[in-house]
Write a protein that holds these residues in place. Structure first.
Motif, PDB file in Angstrom:
ATOM      1  N   ALA A  23       0.792  -1.122  -0.003  1.00 60.90           N
ATOM      2  CA  ALA A  23       0.021  -0.055  -0.205  1.00 60.90           C
ATOM      3  C   ALA A  23       1.038   1.309   0.139  1.00 60.90           C
ATOM      4  N   LEU A  24       1.921   1.217   0.795  1.00 60.70           N
ATOM      5  CA  LEU A  24       2.755   2.260   0.870  1.00 60.70           C
ATOM      6  C   LEU A  24       3.397   2.675  -0.781  1.00 60.70           C
ATOM      7  N   LYS A  25       3.785   1.388  -1.284  1.00 56.83           N
ATOM      8  CA  LYS A  25       4.442   1.672  -2.567  1.00 56.83           C
ATOM      9  C   LYS A  25       3.264   2.014  -3.506  1.00 56.83           C
ATOM     10  N   ALA A  26       1.943   2.016  -3.374  1.00 59.27           N
ATOM     11  CA  ALA A  26       1.014   1.957  -4.327  1.00 59.27           C
ATOM     12  C   ALA A  26       0.526   3.572  -4.361  1.00 59.27           C
ATOM     13  N   PHE A  27       0.959   4.184  -3.292  1.00 56.14           N
ATOM     14  CA  PHE A  27       0.467   5.583  -3.269  1.00 56.14           C
ATOM     15  C   PHE A  27       1.796   6.620  -3.074  1.00 56.14           C
ATOM     16  N   ALA A  28       2.823   6.124  -2.903  1.00 54.92           N
ATOM     17  CA  ALA A  28       4.208   6.993  -2.766  1.00 54.92           C
ATOM     18  C   ALA A  28       4.111   7.980  -3.877  1.00 54.92           C
ATOM     19  N   PRO A  29       4.645   9.211  -3.554  1.00 53.35           N
ATOM     20  CA  PRO A  29       5.111   9.726  -2.199  1.00 53.35           C
ATOM     21  C   PRO A  29       3.849  10.309  -1.454  1.00 53.35           C
ATOM     22  N   ALA A  30       2.650  10.160  -1.792  1.00 47.86           N
ATOM     23  CA  ALA A  30       1.718  10.600  -1.158  1.00 47.86           C
ATOM     24  C   ALA A  30       1.313   9.528   0.085  1.00 47.86           C
ATOM     25  N   ALA A  31       0.604   9.947   1.098  1.00 48.80           N
ATOM     26  CA  ALA A  31       0.068   9.101   2.080  1.00 48.80           C
ATOM     27  C   ALA A  31      -0.900   8.189   1.685  1.00 48.80           C
ATOM     28  N   ILE A  32      -0.781   6.859   2.564  1.00 48.97           N
ATOM     29  CA  ILE A  32      -1.945   5.951   2.152  1.00 48.97           C
ATOM     30  C   ILE A  32      -3.424   6.409   2.670  1.00 48.97           C
ATOM     31  N   PRO A  33      -4.232   6.347   1.770  1.00 47.58           N
ATOM     32  CA  PRO A  33      -5.332   7.007   2.046  1.00 47.58           C
ATOM     33  C   PRO A  33      -6.486   6.191   2.859  1.00 47.58           C
TER      34      PRO A  33
END
Length: 312
Positions: free
Chosen positions: A59-69
């Protein structure tokens, strides 16, 4: 007139071909992003176990560099391993994630659940889980279940529709051709989502090695006081073990899976590194749950019965 024949296309020599782990990672990342686009209030089940750790990493990879929603949710039986709870809290704080904890002990104290005679609380997780989903209005719940773990989980789709009571009906499973996921659900229903469905235990460990993911030390060989019950080495604790006649021994063991201490068994092992764990798993003929989870041995359909009641 000639008849065309089709031959399988071999992609292994292509410089653009994905490795096995890259393909699994890409599928999981796609699933996380699909849920973010389809649902309003998803949550990730996070226990501090290896599958939920890998799921959070993806999940961290999926939304990096944004925070996990998404926020995190853990159903705490009160009989969890202290090392795992400490890891859970540390990771949630490190990534500044909101952690919802549904406490089985609180439900027992309030009279909404009754302690089982055998001391195990794993079957008691369903009511707190469904209460947390309902009270927080979660419409999608990520779980780390994999199809290789247990035959009931092998029946489940990546997007698993649950009714207004949280129950699973295999007859309502939807087709998922071409990785097209149907998240439609009626008010009161929700969807369980399994990004690791197509992973195996070996895949998980190889990915942990590749990504250098930190795990609780309980997954590696260590000296521990345990006693034997029903063919499994269990950790002594306030949950009800050992009983009279059960002898505590200090052994070199590790855990393949972690959950409620009363039903999660250890295995004799000297695998102290990731490479040694991978070699051990590659040679094993038993799944992790089949080897170390007493709650799955209550009956042939134990897991499926719990899933029909709302369990993961």
């Amino acid at each position: 007139m000639t008849t065309a024949t089709t031959q399988p296309i071999e992609h292994s020599d292509s410089p653009f071909a994905l490795s096995h782990l890259d393909a699994l990672e890409a599928e999981a990342v796609h699933i996380f992003r699909e849920v973010a686009g389809e649902f309003e209030r998803p949550v990730i089940l996070f226990s501090g176990g290896k599958d939920s750790i890998v799921m959070l990493h993806l999940a961290l990879k999926a939304f990096a560099p944004a925070a996990i929603p998404f926020s995190l949710l853990h159903v705490d039986t009160g009989h969890n391993f202290p090392e795992v709870i400490a890891y859970r809290d540390r990771v949630a704080a490190e990534h500044n994630l909101r952690l919802h904890v549904a406490s089985v002990q609180q439900f027992i104290d309030e009279g909404r659940l009754r302690e089982r005679p055998d001391g195990t609380r794993n079957p008691l997780q369903t009511v707190p889980l469904l209460d947390a989903i309902d009270s927080n209005k979660f419409d999608a719940v990520f779980g780390g279940g994999r199809r290789d773990e247990e035959k009931a989980r092998a029946k489940e789709r990546v997007f698993s529709l649950r009714d207004e009571f949280g129950a699973w009906d295999p007859r309502r499973q939807r087709p998922e051709l071409w990785a097209l996921y149907n998240g439609r659900h009626a008010p009161g229903e929700h969807v369980r989502v399994f990004p690791l469905s197509n992973w195996t235990e070996l895949d998980v460990w190889q990915y942990i090695e590749r990504e250098n993911i930190d795990l609780p030390e309980i997954y590696y060989a260590h000296q521990r006081d345990v006693f034997k019950r029903d063919g499994m080495w269990l950790t002594a604790g306030d949950w009800g073990g050992p009983r009279e006649g059960e002898t505590v021994e200090r052994r070199l063991i590790r855990y393949r899976t972690v959950g409620d201490m009363s039903c999660t068994g250890a295995v004799d092992s000297d695998a102290a590194t990731i490479a040694q764990v991978i070699a051990e798993i590659a040679a094993s003929r038993l799944t992790e749950r089949g080897a170390t989870r007493a709650d799955d041995k209550l009956s042939e359909a134990a897991m499926e019965d719990r899933k029909r009641e709302g369990y993961f």
